[in-house]
Scaffold this motif. Sequence first.
Motif, PDB file in Angstrom:
ATOM      1  N   GLN A  12      44.113-113.626   3.207  1.00  0.00           N
ATOM      2  CA  GLN A  12      45.637-113.051   3.359  1.00  0.00           C
ATOM      3  C   GLN A  12      46.728-114.422   3.282  1.00  0.00           C
ATOM      4  O   GLN A  12      46.126-115.449   3.729  1.00  0.00           O
ATOM      5  CB  GLN A  12      45.899-112.368   4.875  1.00  0.00           C
ATOM      6  N   THR A  13      47.700-114.272   2.276  1.00  0.00           N
ATOM      7  CA  THR A  13      48.422-115.548   2.014  1.00  0.00           C
ATOM      8  C   THR A  13      49.964-115.081   1.861  1.00  0.00           C
ATOM      9  O   THR A  13      50.041-113.986   1.430  1.00  0.00           O
ATOM     10  CB  THR A  13      48.075-116.259   0.864  1.00  0.00           C
ATOM     11  N   ASP A  14      50.678-115.919   2.610  1.00  0.00           N
ATOM     12  CA  ASP A  14      52.222-115.777   2.179  1.00  0.00           C
ATOM     13  C   ASP A  14      52.587-116.832   1.139  1.00  0.00           C
ATOM     14  O   ASP A  14      53.828-116.813   0.889  1.00  0.00           O
ATOM     15  CB  ASP A  14      52.959-115.943   3.544  1.00  0.00           C
ATOM     16  N   LYS A  15      51.669-117.482   0.649  1.00  0.00           N
ATOM     17  CA  LYS A  15      51.794-118.349  -0.588  1.00  0.00           C
ATOM     18  C   LYS A  15      51.206-117.862  -1.712  1.00  0.00           C
ATOM     19  O   LYS A  15      50.140-118.592  -2.281  1.00  0.00           O
ATOM     20  CB  LYS A  15      51.622-119.639  -0.304  1.00  0.00           C
ATOM     21  N   TYR A  16      51.240-116.511  -2.307  1.00  0.00           N
ATOM     22  CA  TYR A  16      50.482-115.875  -3.349  1.00  0.00           C
ATOM     23  C   TYR A  16      50.368-116.615  -4.484  1.00  0.00           C
ATOM     24  O   TYR A  16      49.090-116.977  -4.881  1.00  0.00           O
ATOM     25  CB  TYR A  16      51.100-114.522  -3.399  1.00  0.00           C
ATOM     26  N   LYS A  17      51.253-117.001  -4.994  1.00  0.00           N
ATOM     27  CA  LYS A  17      51.385-117.690  -6.495  1.00  0.00           C
ATOM     28  C   LYS A  17      50.731-118.906  -6.292  1.00  0.00           C
ATOM     29  O   LYS A  17      49.846-119.224  -7.066  1.00  0.00           O
ATOM     30  CB  LYS A  17      52.740-118.022  -6.820  1.00  0.00           C
ATOM     31  N   GLU A  18      50.763-119.709  -5.309  1.00  0.00           N
ATOM     32  CA  GLU A  18      50.086-121.024  -5.189  1.00  0.00           C
ATOM     33  C   GLU A  18      48.534-120.961  -4.774  1.00  0.00           C
ATOM     34  O   GLU A  18      47.703-121.644  -5.413  1.00  0.00           O
ATOM     35  CB  GLU A  18      50.565-121.858  -3.902  1.00  0.00           C
ATOM     36  N   SER A  19      48.360-119.817  -4.069  1.00  0.00           N
ATOM     37  CA  SER A  19      46.936-119.364  -3.508  1.00  0.00           C
ATOM     38  C   SER A  19      46.042-118.955  -5.092  1.00  0.00           C
ATOM     39  O   SER A  19      44.934-119.279  -5.301  1.00  0.00           O
ATOM     40  CB  SER A  19      46.809-118.450  -2.632  1.00  0.00           C
ATOM     41  N   LEU A  20      46.976-118.094  -5.915  1.00  0.00           N
ATOM     42  CA  LEU A  20      46.264-117.703  -6.979  1.00  0.00           C
ATOM     43  C   LEU A  20      46.182-118.620  -7.915  1.00  0.00           C
ATOM     44  O   LEU A  20      44.801-118.839  -8.540  1.00  0.00           O
ATOM     45  CB  LEU A  20      47.081-116.232  -7.414  1.00  0.00           C
ATOM     46  N   ASP A  21      46.679-119.596  -8.111  1.00  0.00           N
ATOM     47  CA  ASP A  21      46.566-120.608  -9.046  1.00  0.00           C
ATOM     48  C   ASP A  21      45.428-121.528  -8.261  1.00  0.00           C
ATOM     49  O   ASP A  21      44.623-122.159  -9.251  1.00  0.00           O
ATOM     50  CB  ASP A  21      47.941-121.375  -9.027  1.00  0.00           C
ATOM     51  N   PHE A  22      45.454-121.643  -7.108  1.00  0.00           N
ATOM     52  CA  PHE A  22      44.333-122.598  -6.614  1.00  0.00           C
ATOM     53  C   PHE A  22      42.814-121.828  -7.064  1.00  0.00           C
ATOM     54  O   PHE A  22      42.001-122.463  -7.243  1.00  0.00           O
ATOM     55  CB  PHE A  22      44.363-122.865  -5.053  1.00  0.00           C
ATOM     56  N   TYR A  23      42.610-120.700  -6.726  1.00  0.00           N
ATOM     57  CA  TYR A  23      41.367-120.218  -6.782  1.00  0.00           C
ATOM     58  C   TYR A  23      41.148-119.932  -8.359  1.00  0.00           C
ATOM     59  O   TYR A  23      39.977-119.788  -8.453  1.00  0.00           O
ATOM     60  CB  TYR A  23      41.463-118.831  -5.866  1.00  0.00           C
ATOM     61  N   THR A  24      42.292-119.711  -9.051  1.00  0.00           N
ATOM     62  CA  THR A  24      41.897-119.405 -10.660  1.00  0.00           C
ATOM     63  C   THR A  24      41.709-120.936 -11.399  1.00  0.00           C
ATOM     64  O   THR A  24      40.580-121.218 -11.869  1.00  0.00           O
ATOM     65  CB  THR A  24      42.804-118.387 -11.309  1.00  0.00           C
ATOM     66  N   ARG A  25      42.769-121.577 -11.289  1.00  0.00           N
ATOM     67  CA  ARG A  25      42.909-122.938 -12.271  1.00  0.00           C
ATOM     68  C   ARG A  25      41.994-123.957 -11.539  1.00  0.00           C
ATOM     69  O   ARG A  25      41.283-124.820 -12.266  1.00  0.00           O
ATOM     70  CB  ARG A  25      44.119-123.176 -12.079  1.00  0.00           C
ATOM     71  N   ILE A  26      41.989-124.223 -10.207  1.00  0.00           N
ATOM     72  CA  ILE A  26      41.251-125.172  -9.469  1.00  0.00           C
ATOM     73  C   ILE A  26      39.849-124.957  -9.493  1.00  0.00           C
ATOM     74  O   ILE A  26      38.992-125.797  -9.724  1.00  0.00           O
ATOM     75  CB  ILE A  26      41.993-125.624  -8.186  1.00  0.00           C
ATOM     76  N   LEU A  27      39.374-123.561  -8.988  1.00  0.00           N
ATOM     77  CA  LEU A  27      38.205-123.413  -8.308  1.00  0.00           C
ATOM     78  C   LEU A  27      37.536-122.584  -9.403  1.00  0.00           C
ATOM     79  O   LEU A  27      36.206-122.425  -9.487  1.00  0.00           O
ATOM     80  CB  LEU A  27      38.004-122.709  -7.152  1.00  0.00           C
ATOM     81  N   GLY A  28      38.171-122.157 -10.346  1.00  0.00           N
ATOM     82  CA  GLY A  28      37.612-121.370 -11.630  1.00  0.00           C
ATOM     83  C   GLY A  28      37.409-119.764 -11.455  1.00  0.00           C
ATOM     84  O   GLY A  28      36.784-119.135 -12.391  1.00  0.00           O
ATOM     85  N   PHE A  29      37.879-119.192 -10.476  1.00  0.00           N
ATOM     86  CA  PHE A  29      37.718-117.922 -10.222  1.00  0.00           C
ATOM     87  C   PHE A  29      38.400-117.067 -11.294  1.00  0.00           C
ATOM     88  O   PHE A  29      39.414-117.531 -11.888  1.00  0.00           O
ATOM     89  CB  PHE A  29      38.365-117.319  -8.720  1.00  0.00           C
ATOM     90  N   GLU A  30      37.907-115.857 -11.626  1.00  0.00           N
ATOM     91  CA  GLU A  30      38.607-115.093 -12.750  1.00  0.00           C
ATOM     92  C   GLU A  30      39.241-113.744 -11.931  1.00  0.00           C
ATOM     93  O   GLU A  30      38.893-113.266 -10.922  1.00  0.00           O
ATOM     94  CB  GLU A  30      37.522-114.449 -13.761  1.00  0.00           C
ATOM     95  N   ILE A  31      40.490-113.336 -12.680  1.00  0.00           N
ATOM     96  CA  ILE A  31      41.064-112.322 -11.879  1.00  0.00           C
ATOM     97  C   ILE A  31      40.351-110.932 -12.560  1.00  0.00           C
ATOM     98  O   ILE A  31      40.285-110.823 -13.707  1.00  0.00           O
ATOM     99  CB  ILE A  31      42.669-112.489 -12.267  1.00  0.00           C
ATOM    100  N   VAL A  32      39.963-110.108 -11.498  1.00  0.00           N
ATOM    101  CA  VAL A  32      39.465-108.842 -11.858  1.00  0.00           C
ATOM    102  C   VAL A  32      40.230-107.891 -11.951  1.00  0.00           C
ATOM    103  O   VAL A  32      40.553-107.166 -12.904  1.00  0.00           O
ATOM    104  CB  VAL A  32      38.184-108.694 -10.758  1.00  0.00           C
TER     105      VAL A  32
END
Length: 134
Positions: A12-32
């Motif tokens: 859970q996050t109240d920093k959604y855009k920053e967290s989404l960027d971190f997990y996708t761009r930095i760690l390489g996860f894909e949005i399902v």
Amino acid sequence: MGIKMVHHVCIQTDKYKESLDFYTRILGFEIVSETENFHNREYNTWLKSGNFMIELQTPKSDDKFNKWSSLNEGPVHIGFLVENVEQEYKRIKILGYNNFKIKNGKVVYKVEGEYLFKIKAPEGTEIEIRDTDI
């Protein structure tokens, strides 16, 4: 029957855009999938890397989260296995992310003879990166 595998971790996050960027761009996860207005939440998003998934959620309307602390009971960090710790550290630095945990003045350090580093996600989740399997 029993458990077959770990399916996902919900963050859970109240920093959604920053967290989404971190997990996708930095760690390489894909949005399902990314669902807006999900059960009183602004977003509920599924991210995938290999066979592992993260469910990323914003707070329900009018809810405020307690800040993460390594002193909380329960999960303390999420660990990921990479090919080479030093190369992964350099890759993340090149991407401009710098929120690393420093131990004894070092970012990449040894624990029980194995190198690893820890990085903090925008919402506070501690991520461990290592290149040796237990």
